[in-house]
Design a protein around this motif. Structure first.
Motif, mmCIF file in Angstrom:
data_model
loop_
_atom_site.group_PDB
_atom_site.id
_atom_site.type_symbol
_atom_site.label_atom_id
_atom_site.label_comp_id
_atom_site.label_asym_id
_atom_site.label_seq_id
_atom_site.Cartn_x
_atom_site.Cartn_y
_atom_site.Cartn_z
ATOM 1 N N ASP A 10 34.203 51.086 42.774
ATOM 2 C CA ASP A 10 34.982 51.636 43.771
ATOM 3 C C ASP A 10 33.726 51.230 45.403
ATOM 4 O O ASP A 10 34.968 50.862 46.373
ATOM 5 C CB ASP A 10 35.256 53.315 43.612
ATOM 6 C CG ASP A 10 36.548 52.867 42.376
ATOM 7 O OD1 ASP A 10 37.033 52.398 42.152
ATOM 8 O OD2 ASP A 10 36.842 54.345 42.188
ATOM 9 N N ARG A 32 33.574 47.354 45.903
ATOM 10 C CA ARG A 32 35.418 47.419 46.385
ATOM 11 C C ARG A 32 35.244 47.550 47.554
ATOM 12 O O ARG A 32 35.885 46.535 48.429
ATOM 13 C CB ARG A 32 36.238 47.822 45.620
ATOM 14 C CG ARG A 32 37.599 46.879 45.504
ATOM 15 C CD ARG A 32 38.208 47.390 44.590
ATOM 16 N NE ARG A 32 38.684 47.521 43.172
ATOM 17 C CZ ARG A 32 38.263 48.061 42.419
ATOM 18 N NH1 ARG A 32 37.856 49.467 42.564
ATOM 19 N NH2 ARG A 32 37.610 48.015 41.347
ATOM 20 N N HIS A 49 28.318 43.598 45.358
ATOM 21 C CA HIS A 49 28.089 43.623 44.150
ATOM 22 C C HIS A 49 27.758 44.887 43.325
ATOM 23 O O HIS A 49 27.362 45.796 44.524
ATOM 24 C CB HIS A 49 27.453 42.565 43.670
ATOM 25 C CG HIS A 49 28.669 41.262 42.757
ATOM 26 N ND1 HIS A 49 28.242 40.205 42.982
ATOM 27 C CD2 HIS A 49 30.186 41.177 43.608
ATOM 28 C CE1 HIS A 49 28.756 39.683 43.190
ATOM 29 N NE2 HIS A 49 30.066 40.070 43.828
ATOM 30 N N ASP A 59 30.807 42.717 39.809
ATOM 31 C CA ASP A 59 31.662 41.984 40.671
ATOM 32 C C ASP A 59 31.794 43.137 41.340
ATOM 33 O O ASP A 59 32.195 44.121 40.529
ATOM 34 C CB ASP A 59 32.645 40.962 40.804
ATOM 35 C CG ASP A 59 33.238 41.099 39.548
ATOM 36 O OD1 ASP A 59 33.969 42.523 39.556
ATOM 37 O OD2 ASP A 59 33.949 39.753 39.167
ATOM 38 N N ALA A 60 32.959 43.078 42.591
ATOM 39 C CA ALA A 60 33.337 44.712 42.695
ATOM 40 C C ALA A 60 34.477 44.948 42.304
ATOM 41 O O ALA A 60 35.506 45.987 42.499
ATOM 42 C CB ALA A 60 34.236 44.102 44.511
ATOM 43 N N SER A 61 35.246 43.882 40.921
ATOM 44 C CA SER A 61 36.228 44.519 39.855
ATOM 45 C C SER A 61 35.702 45.003 39.175
ATOM 46 O O SER A 61 36.147 45.393 37.985
ATOM 47 C CB SER A 61 37.431 43.352 39.474
ATOM 48 O OG SER A 61 36.699 42.761 39.048
#
Length: 173
Positions: free
Chosen positions: A42, A45, A50, A117-119
């Motif tokens: 979270d 994102r 990252h 990654d940010a997801s």
């Protein structure tokens, strides 16, 4: 006299803050690693970063060597902190953290790094053995690793702007 008291107070506050940061970054078998990584994703994102998941334990000599490497190398630490949200995940007899670690490739030694990654998708599973040199870490290899798996954005020193996935936004001042 008054200035020396202020300096002493500031020094004490700085030491306390550094100590609090150091305590936050320990491998803690009582923490909920799944939740810690969710919170890191979270944050990543929101910040365009990252996640760097550092798996190890307080028992792990090489984990402490890696911590000392980052503490002593300003460039590596800056790259890590600029481009990643760091999460330490414990692996020990007290807690294997299987609920989290079973999601990713098997670990063959410690410390082990996962880049998300940010997801929250796995970008890289990295044994730290190839990053070692003698009784420490190879600065050039660690910095190359951090740069290679950082989010795809670059800050232009001349314009002060950041490009992220084809968009352009002003960097915070």
């Amino acid at each position: 006299m008054r200035i020396s008291m202020i300096v002493a107070l500031l020094l004490a506050m700085t030491c306390a803050a550094a100590n609090a940061d150091a305590q936050e970054l320990k491998f803690d078998p009582t923490r909920d690693a799944v939740r810690d990584v969710e919170l890191a994703v979270d944050k990543a994102r929101a910040e365009g970063k990252h996640v760097l998941v550092d798996v190890g334990g307080e028992w792990c000599v090489w984990c402490h060597i890696l911590d000392r490497f980052f503490a002593g190398d300003a460039e590596a630490r800056t790259l890590r902190d600029r481009d990643y949200v760091l999460v330490k995940v414990n692996w020990s007899p007290a807690n294997h953290n299987d609920a989290l670690l079973s999601r990713w490739p098997k670990i063959d030694g410690y410390p082990h790094l996962f880049v998300l990654d940010a997801s929250g998708r796995l970008v890289r599973s990295q044994s730290t053995g190839p990053l070692e040199l003698g009784r420490g870490y190879d600065r050039d290899k660690v910095i190359a690793f951090l740069r290679r798996y950082a989010p795809r954005h670059a800050v232009s020193a001349s314009t002060g702007s950041t490009s992220i996935a084809g968009t352009r936004a002003s960097a915070p001042a």
